[in-house]
Design an enzyme around this catalytic site. Structure first.
Site, PDB file in Angstrom:
ATOM      1  N   SER A 138      25.253  86.911  86.662  1.00  0.00           N
ATOM      2  CA  SER A 138      26.644  86.607  86.315  1.00  0.00           C
ATOM      3  C   SER A 138      27.036  87.288  85.010  1.00  0.00           C
ATOM      4  CB  SER A 138      26.798  85.087  86.147  1.00  0.00           C
ATOM      5  OG  SER A 138      28.026  84.762  85.528  1.00  0.00           O
ATOM      6  N   TYR A 163      24.928  77.144  82.741  1.00  0.00           N
ATOM      7  CA  TYR A 163      25.046  78.046  83.898  1.00  0.00           C
ATOM      8  C   TYR A 163      24.582  79.447  83.510  1.00  0.00           C
ATOM      9  CZ  TYR A 163      27.199  81.085  87.387  1.00  0.00           C
ATOM     10  OH  TYR A 163      27.415  82.055  88.337  1.00  0.00           O
TER      11      TYR A 163
END
Length: 343
Positions: A138, A163
């Site tokens: 990501s 995350y």
């Protein structure tokens, strides 16, 4: 793209985890359209509307080459059985607990899926060797980096959300397994993916939901239009095109592991993106759409800018995303109005 991809695709199995998810669905569909065999895994969790996940799956099940298994990648014996039975040639790990803000509320889900689940996939690739493991990282790994555009060689040891920390961990884990067991692995740092059948937890989708419910939208930029947030919004078709080209482009070398940015390389101000969404919805509905806006401070874990340097991807597979936000948002708006039967 690998000229033998079509021929190879018909004899090998692509295993896609998170196949009922946004990117997983579009990638699976693209491979199935090319005549490939795809085995999809998903646990169909209720992080967002499961009806959308089932709608994606229904479309995939129309292809003869598609097999679906409802399972969780955190279940190691189940993962190993799937590898033993289907003998995938290429594995694409897109199963993950998504969302930056949700990681503040439910950290357990991130450890279970993003760490334990990915470890299980690596272990399965270790004992059942594959041609290529492609996995989702990501753009959040860049944290609050100020140097833009973000390049794959940049320092990424200061994540600002759990995350992001799990995604950075995935890159380290994959590198280690590539080093120890020669697993060819490629990590993809996705930059704000959007489009039809997307994730309802993403801002553009949530803004649209709120508008049709008659609610105001919340914009986390302090109402600062000068130093507005920048995002590298990337249309789903561009993401899939880049991925398909990379599937047949496994890394070599002493440690066969590499990481690529997949982004639009053209960041837009958040307020410009919102204006483009209003215009797209106006065209889709045939009436003027203007959001009622409430401005609030930046949330913990959010970053002020994302901007992808896509030079490495272009050099590797000759592809650079090019879909404009106007074009991409219009496709989303048209889909939304039809799918939700907006009057």
């Amino acid at each position: 793209m690998n000229p033998n991809h079509q021929e190879a695709g018909q004899t090998k199995t692509y295993l896609i985890t998170g196949a009922a998810g946004f990117i997983g669905y579009f990638l699976a569909r693209r491979l199935l359209e090319q005549g490939c065999r795809v085995t999809g895994i998903d646990n169909i969790n209720d992080y967002y509307d499961v009806n959308l996940k089932y709608a994606r799956l229904e479309q995939l099940k129309q292809f003869d080459g598609f097999t679906f298994i409802k399972n969780d990648i955190s279940d190691k014996p189940a993962v190993f059985k799937i590898f033993e039975r289907y003998k995938p040639g290429v594995v694409v790990n897109l199963a993950a607990q998504a969302g930056v803000r949700y990681s503040l509320e439910n950290p357990d889900a991130y450890m279970q899926s993003n760490i334990i689940g990915f470890y299980n996939i690596l272990e399965a690739c270790r004992y059942h060797p594959v041609e290529h493991l492609v996995y989702a990282s990501s753009s959040s790994v860049y944290g609050a980096n100020r140097k833009v555009p973000f390049a794959e060689t940049d320092f990424v040891d200061h994540p600002v959300s759990l995350y992001a920390a799990t995604k950075k961990s995935n890159e380290l884990m994959a590198h280690t397994y590539s080093h120890l067991y020669r697993i060819p692995a490629t990590g993809l740092r996705f930059f704000t993916v959007y489009g039809p059948m997307g994730r309802p937890d993403m801002a553009y989708f949530g803004f649209t939901d709120k508008y049709f419910r008659g609610e105001p939208i919340r914009i986390f930029n302090n109402g600062d239009f000068v130093n507005d947030l920048y995002r590298d919004f990337t249309y789903i078709d561009d993401i899939v095109e880049g991925m398909v080209r990379l599937l047949g482009h496994a890394p070599g070398g002493a440690v066969p592991h590499t990481v690529y940015n997949i982004g639009n390389n053209k960041p837009e101000k958040l307020m410009v993106f919102i204006a483009a969404l209003e215009q797209a919805l106006s065209r889709a509905t045939g009436r003027e759409v203007v959001f009622d806006k409430i401005f609030e401070p930046l949330k913990p874990g959010d970053v002020p800018a994302t901007y992808a340097d896509t030079g490495l991807l272009q050099e590797a597979v000759g592809f650079k995303p090019e879909t404009s936000i106007e074009e991409g948002l219009q496709r989303f708006a048209d889909w939304y109005v039809e799918y939700y039967k907006v009057e």
